[in-house]
Design an enzyme around this catalytic site. Structure first.
Site, PDB file in Angstrom:
ATOM      1  N   LYS A  95       0.869  -1.172   0.000  1.00 32.72           N
ATOM      2  CA  LYS A  95       0.000   0.000   0.000  1.00 32.72           C
ATOM      3  C   LYS A  95       0.910   1.227   0.000  1.00 32.72           C
ATOM      4  O   LYS A  95       2.049   1.188   0.459  1.00 32.72           O
ATOM      5  CB  LYS A  95      -0.940   0.025   1.199  1.00 32.72           C
ATOM      6  N   THR A 116       2.938   6.573   3.877  1.00 31.39           N
ATOM      7  CA  THR A 116       3.546   5.333   4.360  1.00 31.39           C
ATOM      8  C   THR A 116       3.451   4.237   3.307  1.00 31.39           C
ATOM      9  O   THR A 116       2.407   4.029   2.708  1.00 31.39           O
ATOM     10  CB  THR A 116       2.819   4.871   5.623  1.00 31.39           C
ATOM     11  N   ASN A 134      -4.127  16.134  -0.124  1.00 33.32           N
ATOM     12  CA  ASN A 134      -3.313  16.350   1.057  1.00 33.32           C
ATOM     13  C   ASN A 134      -3.651  17.625   1.812  1.00 33.32           C
ATOM     14  O   ASN A 134      -2.973  17.976   2.773  1.00 33.32           O
ATOM     15  CB  ASN A 134      -1.833  16.313   0.667  1.00 33.32           C
TER      16      ASN A 134
END
Lengths: 386, 386
Positions: B171, B182, B381
């Site tokens: 992912k 991440t 974001n």
């Protein structure tokens, strides 16, 4: 008034046709003396535009009689032919003013990798020379704009008896290294000062102003800051006082650039405290200032302090992760590397945002300034070539 | 099938309620052996999440029986209490499976600085353990998604007689260092291989895949790549062959991540040739990949090669500015640091963009992959916390 606020300077700004918009694109600044002392600070990019190579060379003797600046083309990555264009421009200015080409600095800004239209630039230089005026600073400041929405000008005067003036103009939403786009700055003073003094004054002023603005982490090929002294006031100042005035002008210009940064909605000051050294503080400040994820979050008014810690963690500065404190607009959202006060208490609705990161590793402290990353920035840098 | 493609593995993915959306957020991967050899590669960020600290520790003996992963919370910057949460999660898995907590790796992804809701996570782990299946790889891959629009899975098999399988899930629109968000990756194989071999294989595979993807220059606190070997095929492979298979799976996953990078419209491969050394090539490739101005220009389909040169110029790599060549989608737009073929010949309308920069300083060569910087990235974001 900017570059013509100090005695002994004339300037002009004209439209030579380099910009498709037809707006002013050639500026000329002339130092009528009696002195011609000068200093410069340049981009650290190893790919340097022809005008940077030229101006570094002519400044080795610490003398400048004139600065010619153009927007509408950076004259970078243009090979030997581009350097010849810069040389020809300086010769053209020299002939028009009756000075030596080695006393003429050249600055360019605009698209990289395209030759300048010399058949438009040189007549523009001729016209600028004819229009030089002791009140022309504002027109010159207009002529160096690229994506700047307003011109940037600043003036300071000494507080003593015989008044010394320092004035400057700048373009760019930028910093010296790195920059959002090319930053060009010309600062003039009527103080009496030799070239070696001007060099020290200018380096110190840049170190604490333009060098601590980091808009988008991109280092231009053309960044140039010049300081010219005419000595026309007949006054000299203690070096510390001259440094203070020049720093104030540079700081003012740096703030104007950030306030006008491409697409920005937030002006962000990042203060790093408790650092083991100034280089540590600067490394941490820059790492935070360059974090795209944080800059997007601040655009969204989101006090996402985890991104501040993630940025700090990429540096080699002295700190322990479980001792880091972070405040945003006065709310200590992170204490000892873990959640502190509620992030809901943080109000990021205004343009000014203050972030304080305490490393708890020493006494060094400094502030780096940046802006947010917005869809406006993406638009300005994707919709057309700059 | 991903992590359950190889023999000896079961997996599950369930919705524990960590994500407000109610989508799957807890994954469990179990190695039923006979072997339990394992290796891991972690973020270089010095601010490391509790699960990273935990998993580094349990991997020191090169053994893993299970990996539990959660989205919906990174458990980073959560202090000693957060570490206790990770420990409790591993203990819970160990009890459910009848193994030791020291054989359980933990991976988390989501918002930094927020404690995990253990009252939801632990029941989720219990359910995942009950639903373990030799065909559960797809569900596990679904459960680790955050802003990923699709799950990422890859499988490769050896070409020899006794077949060895390597499968993986990942992912993140990301890389190991740095990352856009991440990156979590679990790769499993039924090959017979000891921990030391797996460690070498995984480091080499990461070096040429995830380490050469640079989506947005941001290094996560949680990045983890794990490789588990069950030995269930009874076959061992020459190390070079195992490395090739694992590298292929990692490369496939890395490509899927870039293809799904937040808001991206372009997948950009930057090949640096003629470098004096591999580190030089990597530094130059990364500098180009991280240049926001270039990434915006490519979003706008603008072959603005000057920004490539400006990026190269910020590095310490060996090169002469007047020897740099740059091609974009096969058109050599820059030759010897100056304009080459017309930029109008460059077609950037497709998703794939290839940039080749020749430093003319040696024989080293490598490729770094990135994506463009878009208003979609800014939106994802800034509009909500991630």
């Amino acid at each position: 008034m900017s570059v013509t606020a100090a005695q002994g300077f004339r300037a002009a700004g004209v439209a030579a046709g380099l910009k498709p918009s037809g707006r002013p694109d050639v500026a000329l600044v002339v130092n009528d003396g009696p002195d011609a002392a000068a200093a410069g600070v340049f981009t650290r990019n190893r790919v340097q535009a022809a005008p940077v190579l030229w101006t570094r060379q002519v400044l080795t003797d610490g003398r400048l009689r004139a600065v010619v600046l153009n927007s509408g083309g950076a004259n970078a990555c243009t090979g030997p032919a581009g350097f010849a264009d810069t040389h020809a421009t300086a010769e053209h200015v020299a002939t028009a003013l009756g000075v030596g080409a080695g006393e003429v600095a050249v600055c360019s800004t605009g698209l990289i990798g395209v030759r300048l239209p010399m058949d438009q630039l040189l007549p523009g230089v001729t016209r600028a020379a004819a229009e030089l005026s002791a009140t022309g600073g504002g027109l010159a400041a207009e002529a160096i704009r690229t994506t700047d929405t307003v011109s940037k000008q600043a003036v300071r005067t000494s507080s003593g008896g015989g008044v010394v003036t320092v004035g400057g103009m700048g373009k760019g939403a930028a910093m010296l290294a790195p920059s959002l786009a090319t930053m060009l700055v010309v600062v003039t003073t009527d103080a009496v000062a030799d070239a070696a003094t001007l060099d020290r004054v200018l380096r110190e002023a840049c170190r604490t102003t333009f060098e601590r603005v980091d808009s988008d982490g991109c280092l231009s090929t053309n960044d140039t800051v010049l300081l010219l002294a005419s000595g026309a006031s007949g006054q000299s100042l203690p070096e510390a006082e001259l440094t203070e005035l020049v720093t104030a002008v540079c700081d003012d210009l740096a703030g104007q650039m950030l306030g006008d940064a491409e697409g920005s909605t937030k002006t962000i000051s990042i203060t790093v405290t408790g650092a083991a050294s100034e280089p540590d503080a600067l490394e941490v400040g820059r790492a935070i200032a360059r974090n795209n994820l944080l800059k997007c979050a601040l655009y969204g008014k989101d006090p996402n302090w985890g991104r501040v810690l993630a940025a700090i963690g990429t540096t080699a500065a002295a700190f322990e992760p479980d001792q880091l404190d972070v405040s945003m607009n006065g709310v200590q959202v992170c204490r000892a590397g873990a959640p502190g006060e509620s992030r809901d208490l943080v109000d990021l609705s205004g343009r000014e945002i203050s972030i304080v990161a305490d490393l708890h590793a020493g006494d060094a402290e400094l502030t780096v300034r940046t802006n947010d990353l917005t869809d406006g920035y993406v638009y300005e840098n994707s919709a057309y070539s700059t």
